[in-house]
Motif scaffolding. Structure first.
Motif, PDB file in Angstrom:
ATOM      1  N   ALA A  31      38.270 -32.079 -92.628  1.00 38.34           N
ATOM      2  CA  ALA A  31      38.198 -31.038 -93.657  1.00 38.34           C
ATOM      3  C   ALA A  31      39.469 -30.209 -93.754  1.00 38.34           C
ATOM      4  O   ALA A  31      39.887 -29.849 -94.849  1.00 38.34           O
ATOM      5  CB  ALA A  31      37.001 -30.137 -93.387  1.00 38.34           C
ATOM      6  N   ASP A  32      40.107 -29.928 -92.633  1.00 47.31           N
ATOM      7  CA  ASP A  32      41.308 -29.081 -92.669  1.00 47.31           C
ATOM      8  C   ASP A  32      42.529 -29.797 -93.232  1.00 47.31           C
ATOM      9  O   ASP A  32      43.519 -29.164 -93.557  1.00 47.31           O
ATOM     10  CB  ASP A  32      41.617 -28.520 -91.286  1.00 47.31           C
ATOM     11  N   ARG A  33      42.450 -31.117 -93.383  1.00 50.95           N
ATOM     12  CA  ARG A  33      43.573 -31.886 -93.931  1.00 50.95           C
ATOM     13  C   ARG A  33      43.314 -32.377 -95.356  1.00 50.95           C
ATOM     14  O   ARG A  33      44.193 -32.974 -95.970  1.00 50.95           O
ATOM     15  CB  ARG A  33      43.868 -33.079 -93.023  1.00 50.95           C
ATOM     16  N   ARG A  34      42.118 -32.129 -95.883  1.00 52.29           N
ATOM     17  CA  ARG A  34      41.779 -32.587 -97.238  1.00 52.29           C
ATOM     18  C   ARG A  34      42.450 -31.735 -98.303  1.00 52.29           C
ATOM     19  O   ARG A  34      42.660 -30.542 -98.106  1.00 52.29           O
ATOM     20  CB  ARG A  34      40.265 -32.539 -97.460  1.00 52.29           C
ATOM     21  N   VAL A  35      42.744 -32.341 -99.438  1.00 51.92           N
ATOM     22  CA  VAL A  35      43.244 -31.595-100.600  1.00 51.92           C
ATOM     23  C   VAL A  35      42.181 -31.529-101.691  1.00 51.92           C
ATOM     24  O   VAL A  35      42.380 -30.890-102.716  1.00 51.92           O
ATOM     25  CB  VAL A  35      44.558 -32.201-101.162  1.00 51.92           C
ATOM     26  N   THR A  36      41.045 -32.193-101.461  1.00 51.04           N
ATOM     27  CA  THR A  36      39.929 -32.141-102.396  1.00 51.04           C
ATOM     28  C   THR A  36      38.734 -31.493-101.706  1.00 51.04           C
ATOM     29  O   THR A  36      38.648 -31.462-100.488  1.00 51.04           O
ATOM     30  CB  THR A  36      39.515 -33.547-102.870  1.00 51.04           C
ATOM     31  N   CYS A  37      37.811 -30.988-102.502  1.00 56.15           N
ATOM     32  CA  CYS A  37      36.608 -30.360-101.975  1.00 56.15           C
ATOM     33  C   CYS A  37      35.402 -31.233-102.319  1.00 56.15           C
ATOM     34  O   CYS A  37      35.039 -31.353-103.490  1.00 56.15           O
ATOM     35  CB  CYS A  37      36.438 -28.970-102.576  1.00 56.15           C
ATOM     36  N   PRO A  38      34.779 -31.854-101.304  1.00 55.47           N
ATOM     37  CA  PRO A  38      33.625 -32.706-101.578  1.00 55.47           C
ATOM     38  C   PRO A  38      32.372 -31.917-101.971  1.00 55.47           C
ATOM     39  O   PRO A  38      31.434 -32.484-102.508  1.00 55.47           O
ATOM     40  CB  PRO A  38      33.414 -33.449-100.257  1.00 55.47           C
ATOM     41  N   ILE A  39      32.373 -30.610-101.734  1.00 56.34           N
ATOM     42  CA  ILE A  39      31.222 -29.778-102.090  1.00 56.34           C
ATOM     43  C   ILE A  39      31.251 -29.448-103.575  1.00 56.34           C
ATOM     44  O   ILE A  39      30.259 -29.597-104.283  1.00 56.34           O
ATOM     45  CB  ILE A  39      31.208 -28.482-101.258  1.00 56.34           C
ATOM     46  N   HIS A  40      32.411 -29.004-104.063  1.00 56.69           N
ATOM     47  CA  HIS A  40      32.541 -28.582-105.465  1.00 56.69           C
ATOM     48  C   HIS A  40      33.171 -29.650-106.351  1.00 56.69           C
ATOM     49  O   HIS A  40      33.320 -29.440-107.546  1.00 56.69           O
ATOM     50  CB  HIS A  40      33.366 -27.291-105.548  1.00 56.69           C
ATOM     51  N   LEU A  41      33.561 -30.767-105.763  1.00 58.06           N
ATOM     52  CA  LEU A  41      34.172 -31.880-106.498  1.00 58.06           C
ATOM     53  C   LEU A  41      35.340 -31.406-107.347  1.00 58.06           C
ATOM     54  O   LEU A  41      35.393 -31.612-108.556  1.00 58.06           O
ATOM     55  CB  LEU A  41      33.136 -32.606-107.346  1.00 58.06           C
ATOM     56  N   ASN A  42      36.272 -30.734-106.670  1.00 58.08           N
ATOM     57  CA  ASN A  42      37.436 -30.181-107.335  1.00 58.08           C
ATOM     58  C   ASN A  42      38.589 -30.161-106.337  1.00 58.08           C
ATOM     59  O   ASN A  42      38.398 -30.464-105.161  1.00 58.08           O
ATOM     60  CB  ASN A  42      37.131 -28.768-107.844  1.00 58.08           C
ATOM     61  N   TRP A  43      39.782 -29.799-106.820  1.00 54.17           N
ATOM     62  CA  TRP A  43      40.914 -29.629-105.913  1.00 54.17           C
ATOM     63  C   TRP A  43      40.626 -28.435-105.016  1.00 54.17           C
ATOM     64  O   TRP A  43      40.097 -27.424-105.466  1.00 54.17           O
ATOM     65  CB  TRP A  43      42.211 -29.430-106.696  1.00 54.17           C
ATOM     66  N   ARG A  44      40.972 -28.533-103.762  1.00 53.40           N
ATOM     67  CA  ARG A  44      40.652 -27.497-102.781  1.00 53.40           C
ATOM     68  C   ARG A  44      41.261 -26.139-103.140  1.00 53.40           C
ATOM     69  O   ARG A  44      40.632 -25.105-102.931  1.00 53.40           O
ATOM     70  CB  ARG A  44      41.137 -27.937-101.410  1.00 53.40           C
ATOM     71  N   ASP A  45      42.451 -26.131-103.706  1.00 49.35           N
ATOM     72  CA  ASP A  45      43.079 -24.848-104.058  1.00 49.35           C
ATOM     73  C   ASP A  45      42.372 -24.156-105.227  1.00 49.35           C
ATOM     74  O   ASP A  45      42.525 -22.960-105.419  1.00 49.35           O
ATOM     75  CB  ASP A  45      44.560 -25.030-104.368  1.00 49.35           C
ATOM     76  N   ARG A  46      41.578 -24.871-105.989  1.00 43.22           N
ATOM     77  CA  ARG A  46      40.862 -24.263-107.116  1.00 43.22           C
ATOM     78  C   ARG A  46      39.517 -23.679-106.727  1.00 43.22           C
ATOM     79  O   ARG A  46      38.922 -22.939-107.514  1.00 43.22           O
ATOM     80  CB  ARG A  46      40.662 -25.289-108.234  1.00 43.22           C
ATOM     81  N   CYS A  47      39.018 -24.012-105.544  1.00 38.26           N
ATOM     82  CA  CYS A  47      37.733 -23.447-105.120  1.00 38.26           C
ATOM     83  C   CYS A  47      37.853 -22.771-103.754  1.00 38.26           C
ATOM     84  O   CYS A  47      36.846 -22.474-103.122  1.00 38.26           O
ATOM     85  CB  CYS A  47      36.645 -24.506-105.105  1.00 38.26           C
ATOM     86  N   ARG A  48      39.069 -22.520-103.315  1.00 40.64           N
ATOM     87  CA  ARG A  48      39.286 -21.884-102.008  1.00 40.64           C
ATOM     88  C   ARG A  48      38.576 -20.547-101.900  1.00 40.64           C
ATOM     89  O   ARG A  48      38.023 -20.203-100.862  1.00 40.64           O
ATOM     90  CB  ARG A  48      40.786 -21.705-101.761  1.00 40.64           C
ATOM     91  N   HIS A  49      38.547 -19.778-102.999  1.00 37.19           N
ATOM     92  CA  HIS A  49      37.896 -18.465-102.991  1.00 37.19           C
ATOM     93  C   HIS A  49      36.389 -18.568-102.752  1.00 37.19           C
ATOM     94  O   HIS A  49      35.764 -17.606-102.328  1.00 37.19           O
ATOM     95  CB  HIS A  49      38.186 -17.723-104.294  1.00 37.19           C
ATOM     96  N   LEU A  50      35.797 -19.711-103.004  1.00 37.12           N
ATOM     97  CA  LEU A  50      34.361 -19.900-102.780  1.00 37.12           C
ATOM     98  C   LEU A  50      34.033 -20.174-101.318  1.00 37.12           C
ATOM     99  O   LEU A  50      32.866 -20.117-100.932  1.00 37.12           O
ATOM    100  CB  LEU A  50      33.844 -21.047-103.654  1.00 37.12           C
ATOM    101  N   HIS A  51      35.046 -20.484-100.527  1.00 41.45           N
ATOM    102  CA  HIS A  51      34.834 -20.850 -99.127  1.00 41.45           C
ATOM    103  C   HIS A  51      35.151 -19.728 -98.150  1.00 41.45           C
ATOM    104  O   HIS A  51      34.965 -19.909 -96.954  1.00 41.45           O
ATOM    105  CB  HIS A  51      35.684 -22.079 -98.774  1.00 41.45           C
TER     106      HIS A  51
END
Length: 53
Positions: A31-51
């Motif tokens: 998880a710490d090396r991913r650039v995608t978010c499998p929870i929100h199905l989006n780029w990790r930087d676009r949903c970082r505030h949700l985490h």
């Protein structure tokens, strides 16, 4: 009809996003090396505030 609890891929998902989601899931990227978010199905930087806790 009951609502599904599965995440839905956004209608504007790019081919690059879908490919990267597949690759990171298939290769079991930590998880710490991913650039995608499998929870929100989006780029990790676009949903970082949700985490943030």
């Amino acid at each position: 009809m009951a609502n599904s609890t599965l995440a839905r891929i956004p209608a504007d998902a790019s081919d690059d996003l879908l490919l990267r989601l597949y690759q990171e899931t298939a290769r079991q990227v930590p998880a710490d090396r991913r650039v995608t978010c499998p929870i929100h199905l989006n780029w990790r930087d676009r949903c970082r505030h949700l985490h943030t806790a």
